[in-house]
Design a protein around this motif. Structure first.
Motif, PDB file in Angstrom:
ATOM      1  N   CYS A 137      41.065  36.657  33.825  1.00 36.45           N
ATOM      2  CA  CYS A 137      40.862  36.375  32.402  1.00 36.45           C
ATOM      3  C   CYS A 137      40.539  34.900  32.175  1.00 36.45           C
ATOM      4  O   CYS A 137      39.596  34.558  31.443  1.00 36.45           O
ATOM      5  CB  CYS A 137      42.117  36.755  31.611  1.00 36.45           C
ATOM      6  SG  CYS A 137      42.413  38.525  31.436  1.00 36.45           S
ATOM      7  N   VAL A 221      43.853  35.226  25.735  1.00 32.48           N
ATOM      8  CA  VAL A 221      44.066  36.255  26.750  1.00 32.48           C
ATOM      9  C   VAL A 221      44.962  37.297  26.116  1.00 32.48           C
ATOM     10  O   VAL A 221      46.095  36.990  25.718  1.00 32.48           O
ATOM     11  CB  VAL A 221      44.713  35.675  28.024  1.00 32.48           C
ATOM     12  CG1 VAL A 221      45.062  36.804  28.994  1.00 32.48           C
ATOM     13  CG2 VAL A 221      43.794  34.660  28.692  1.00 32.48           C
ATOM     14  N   ALA A 243      39.532  37.370  26.158  1.00 28.69           N
ATOM     15  CA  ALA A 243      39.551  38.203  27.358  1.00 28.69           C
ATOM     16  C   ALA A 243      40.647  39.243  27.198  1.00 28.69           C
ATOM     17  O   ALA A 243      41.817  38.904  27.061  1.00 28.69           O
ATOM     18  CB  ALA A 243      39.804  37.351  28.600  1.00 28.69           C
ATOM     19  N   CYS A 245      42.696  42.572  28.635  1.00 24.66           N
ATOM     20  CA  CYS A 245      42.983  43.175  29.941  1.00 24.66           C
ATOM     21  C   CYS A 245      44.078  44.228  29.896  1.00 24.66           C
ATOM     22  O   CYS A 245      44.459  44.754  30.944  1.00 24.66           O
ATOM     23  CB  CYS A 245      43.387  42.081  30.930  1.00 24.66           C
ATOM     24  SG  CYS A 245      44.886  41.196  30.456  1.00 24.66           S
ATOM     25  N   VAL A 270      38.227  42.713  30.914  1.00 19.41           N
ATOM     26  CA  VAL A 270      38.591  42.291  32.272  1.00 19.41           C
ATOM     27  C   VAL A 270      39.266  43.456  32.993  1.00 19.41           C
ATOM     28  O   VAL A 270      40.298  43.965  32.535  1.00 19.41           O
ATOM     29  CB  VAL A 270      39.528  41.069  32.242  1.00 19.41           C
ATOM     30  CG1 VAL A 270      40.014  40.737  33.650  1.00 19.41           C
ATOM     31  CG2 VAL A 270      38.813  39.871  31.632  1.00 19.41           C
TER      32      VAL A 270
END
Length: 330
Positions: A137, A221, A243, A245, A270
């Motif tokens: 990330c 993130v 990002a 995830c 991601v």
């Protein structure tokens, strides 16, 4: 070979929770590299797999466990020799391929890499998929090119979890102003020691908000998803990037295109399971260059064995694990 060893096994789709059992090497998949599994780690996804609550396994029987650190015992591959210390993360382990929660496992050479320099096996599994995902990330945010040390704050959601903890540590080590989002005030001191400077209560991000909100984050993130991710996108500055995830808050995304078409905000997906080797190697380099032993010790919440995994899996799903639990397998 008939000598047995312990393992956790999901028997079939009608019995999705993993149970302790005994296997032999003859029970293992017919793959080129036999590894004695010394350590693994407990991820949120492992919690879903071990308890059967997430239906992670897609073929049966299945040995769960997505992180492996061990020693090569036998190898039909020129890339690895007996005695090599190796690691593997993701690659379909515990979904379509047998994973780490077994004292021995057979693996494909393309899933493996030599143990990264600077980390021993226990440290590598204290990092594990969580640390690799965080590094993937951060590298994606850096590649986007809009982060600056004096340009504002970078947000990390789910900050007290494994991915969040390492994202905080990496971003702070790189010199960024990190804001951590967590619903556990008791973790604030821990996160400060990792480098967080400010905090946002997760409730402030988990309730539905307007499609466009005050610009607050130059990057983020996110390991939560759902309404949290929608709010993060709505609060990201012009030309910023997020990002994403994880989906601890749910797989849905109740958002609009407005942040993307009016502020040029980018949402970067991601995937740590099938990340290409070069991207995975770059993630480990970022970890090697920016994590200290003190970071790893701080993120490590404790160590359990295979017998303790089912109970620990319930605890991690309840959101009560801070950082990473290491699993001593062999």
């Amino acid at each position: 070979m008939t000598e047995s060893f312990p393992a956790l096994l999901i028997r079939d789709k009608d019995h999705p929770a993993a149970e302790m059992t005994e296997l032999t090497r003859d029970d293992l998949p017919d793959l080129p590299v036999l590894v004695r599994v010394d350590y693994s780690g407990l991820n949120y996804k492992d919690g879903l797999s071990v308890t059967g609550k997430g239906r992670i396994a897609r073929r049966f029987p299945m040995v769960p466990g997505i992180d492996v650190a061990g020693t090569v015992v036998e190898s039909a591959s020129d890339s690895f020799q007996p005695g090599d210390r190796v690691i593997a993360t993701g690659s379909g382990l515990s979904e379509t391929e047998w994973g780490a929660f077994s004292a021995y496992q057979r693996l494909k050479p393309e899933w493996l890499m030599k143990q990264p320099e600077g980390f021993d096996q226990r440290q590598a599994m204290a990092i594990g998929t969580a640390g690799v995902t965080a590094a993937l990330c951060v590298n994606q945010l850096l590649a986007w090119g809009n982060l600056s040390q004096d340009g504002g704050s970078v947000l990390v959601t789910g900050a007290a979890g494994g991915v969040g903890s390492y994202a905080v540590a990496l971003l702070a080590a790189l010199g960024f102003h990190v804001t951590a989002s967590t619903g556990r005030p008791e973790t604030h001191d821990y996160l400060r020691r990792l480098g967080a400077r400010d905090f946002v209560d997760r409730k402030a991000l988990s309730e539905a908000g307007r499609p466009l909100q005050e610009e607050r984050w130059m990057g983020a993130v996110d390991s939560v998803g759902s309404t949290t991710l929608a709010n993060v996108l709505a609060q990201t500055v012009r030309d910023g990037a997020v990002a994403a995830c994880g989906l601890a808050g749910g797989p849905d995304l109740p958002a609009t295109v407005l942040p993307h078409i009016l502020r040029a905000v980018t949402l970067i997906g991601v995937d740590s399971v099938f990340a290409p080797p070069k991207r995975r190697e770059a993630a480990w380099r970022l970890l090697q260059n920016n994590l200290t032993p003190e970071h790893i010790d701080l993120v490590t919440a404790g160590e359990i064995d295979l017998q303790g995994l089912p109970q620990a899996a319930e605890v991690i799903l309840a959101g009560k694990v801070r950082g990473r639990l290491i699993v001593k397998v062999a």
